[in-house]
Design an enzyme around this catalytic site. Sequence first.
Site, PDB file in Angstrom:
ATOM      1  CB  THR A  45      -0.897   0.052   1.248  1.00 25.78           C
ATOM      2  OG1 THR A  45      -0.047   0.146   2.407  1.00 25.78           O
ATOM      3  CG2 THR A  45      -1.767  -1.189   1.358  1.00 25.78           C
ATOM      4  CG  ASP A  60      15.507  -0.159   1.374  1.00 20.26           C
ATOM      5  OD1 ASP A  60      14.360  -0.606   1.275  1.00 20.26           O
ATOM      6  OD2 ASP A  60      16.004   0.223   2.473  1.00 20.26           O
TER       7      ASP A  60
HETATM    8  C1  PRP Z   1      12.016   4.415   4.211  1.00 16.12           C
HETATM    9  C2  PRP Z   1      12.567   5.767   4.619  1.00 16.12           C
HETATM   10  C3  PRP Z   1      11.331   6.511   5.055  1.00 16.12           C
HETATM   11  C4  PRP Z   1      10.282   5.960   4.146  1.00 16.12           C
HETATM   12  C5  PRP Z   1      10.010   6.966   3.093  1.00 16.12           C
HETATM   13  O1  PRP Z   1      11.764   3.624   5.315  1.00 16.12           O
HETATM   14  O2  PRP Z   1      13.554   5.688   5.591  1.00 16.12           O
HETATM   15  O3  PRP Z   1      11.001   6.311   6.415  1.00 16.12           O
HETATM   16  O4  PRP Z   1      10.811   4.774   3.547  1.00 16.12           O
HETATM   17  O5  PRP Z   1       8.961   6.565   2.291  1.00 16.12           O
HETATM   18  P1  PRP Z   1       7.612   7.387   2.203  1.00 16.12           P
HETATM   19  O6  PRP Z   1       7.983   8.819   2.039  1.00 16.12           O
HETATM   20  O7  PRP Z   1       6.949   6.811   0.976  1.00 16.12           O
HETATM   21  O8  PRP Z   1       6.814   7.129   3.447  1.00 16.12           O
HETATM   22  P2  PRP Z   1      11.261   2.118   5.155  1.00 16.12           P
HETATM   23  O9  PRP Z   1       9.786   2.042   5.175  1.00 16.12           O
HETATM   24  O10 PRP Z   1      11.944   1.506   3.975  1.00 16.12           O
HETATM   25  O11 PRP Z   1      11.725   1.440   6.501  1.00 16.12           O
HETATM   26  P3  PRP Z   1      13.205   1.132   7.019  1.00 16.12           P
HETATM   27  O12 PRP Z   1      13.839   2.474   7.306  1.00 16.12           O
HETATM   28  O13 PRP Z   1      12.933   0.368   8.258  1.00 16.12           O
HETATM   29  O14 PRP Z   1      13.953   0.359   5.996  1.00 16.12           O
HETATM   30  N1  URA Z   2      12.688   4.373   0.955  1.00 17.26           N
HETATM   31  C1  URA Z   2      13.965   4.178   0.547  1.00 17.26           C
HETATM   32  O1  URA Z   2      14.800   3.701   1.307  1.00 17.26           O
HETATM   33  N2  URA Z   2      14.278   4.520  -0.729  1.00 17.26           N
HETATM   34  C2  URA Z   2      13.387   5.065  -1.570  1.00 17.26           C
HETATM   35  O2  URA Z   2      13.759   5.367  -2.721  1.00 17.26           O
HETATM   36  C3  URA Z   2      12.071   5.247  -1.134  1.00 17.26           C
HETATM   37  C4  URA Z   2      11.742   4.903   0.136  1.00 17.26           C
END
Ligand code: PRP
Ligand code: URA
Length: 207
Positions: free
Chosen positions: A107, A199
Amino acid sequence: MDNVFPSSHPLIATKLTLLRDASTEPKKFRELVRELAAMLTYEATMDLAVRDVTVQTPLMETAGVKLLERIGLVPILRAGLGMVEGVWGLMPGAEVWHIGLYRDERTLKPVAYYNRLPVQPTVGVCLILDPMLATGGSAVAAVDILKQWGVGKIKFVGLIGAPEGIARLHAAHPDIPIHLAAIDERLNEHGYILPGLGDAGDRQFGT
Ligand code: PRP
Ligand code: URA
């Protein structure tokens, strides 16, 4: 757009280039995240309020300043964790309050899983630390949490923002300054920032 501050500093741009590079390994990647976080925070905190104090040098008393308000660093787990150390080095007296949010892969909505904020706010200024502002869902949720906590002043400090995420955060919270190393082109169909860096959590933690 008001309240959006992409850095134009050449040292930040140089480090960001290395960070994007797919061949940069986790150890170097973490070092760059730490350094970029400190440099961006230096830019983001230009307007912090200070109060006058006096200081005794070895020779005489003179005027100085002290930060007026208590600062809270708020890394968004998990990728924001790598930004803490660099920022904390600049303001060792800051409190660190973790917020756990992950983005549901299907989602793309943020899911909150950790929050141990006490009932009353203990800081006057919060710096949200999260490298990626993609759809903006996580950033909006983090600001919602901190506003509900009662923090008067909040800033978002990130590394890369997508136009979609910046617009969403700005629309939901136009009062929040957004500080970034770069604004990228767009999101792909999986919600990843292009060109981005992949990521941010996986690249820091080797997962
Ligand atoms: C990543 C990043 C943000 C989020 C951004 O975290 O560090 O928190 O995605 O995406 P958005 O703007 O679409 O919400 P992630 O959900 O990958 O979790 P992680 O840091 O635990 O890997
Ligand atoms: N979270 C990440 O870590 N990378 C992206 O490009 C988007 C969300």
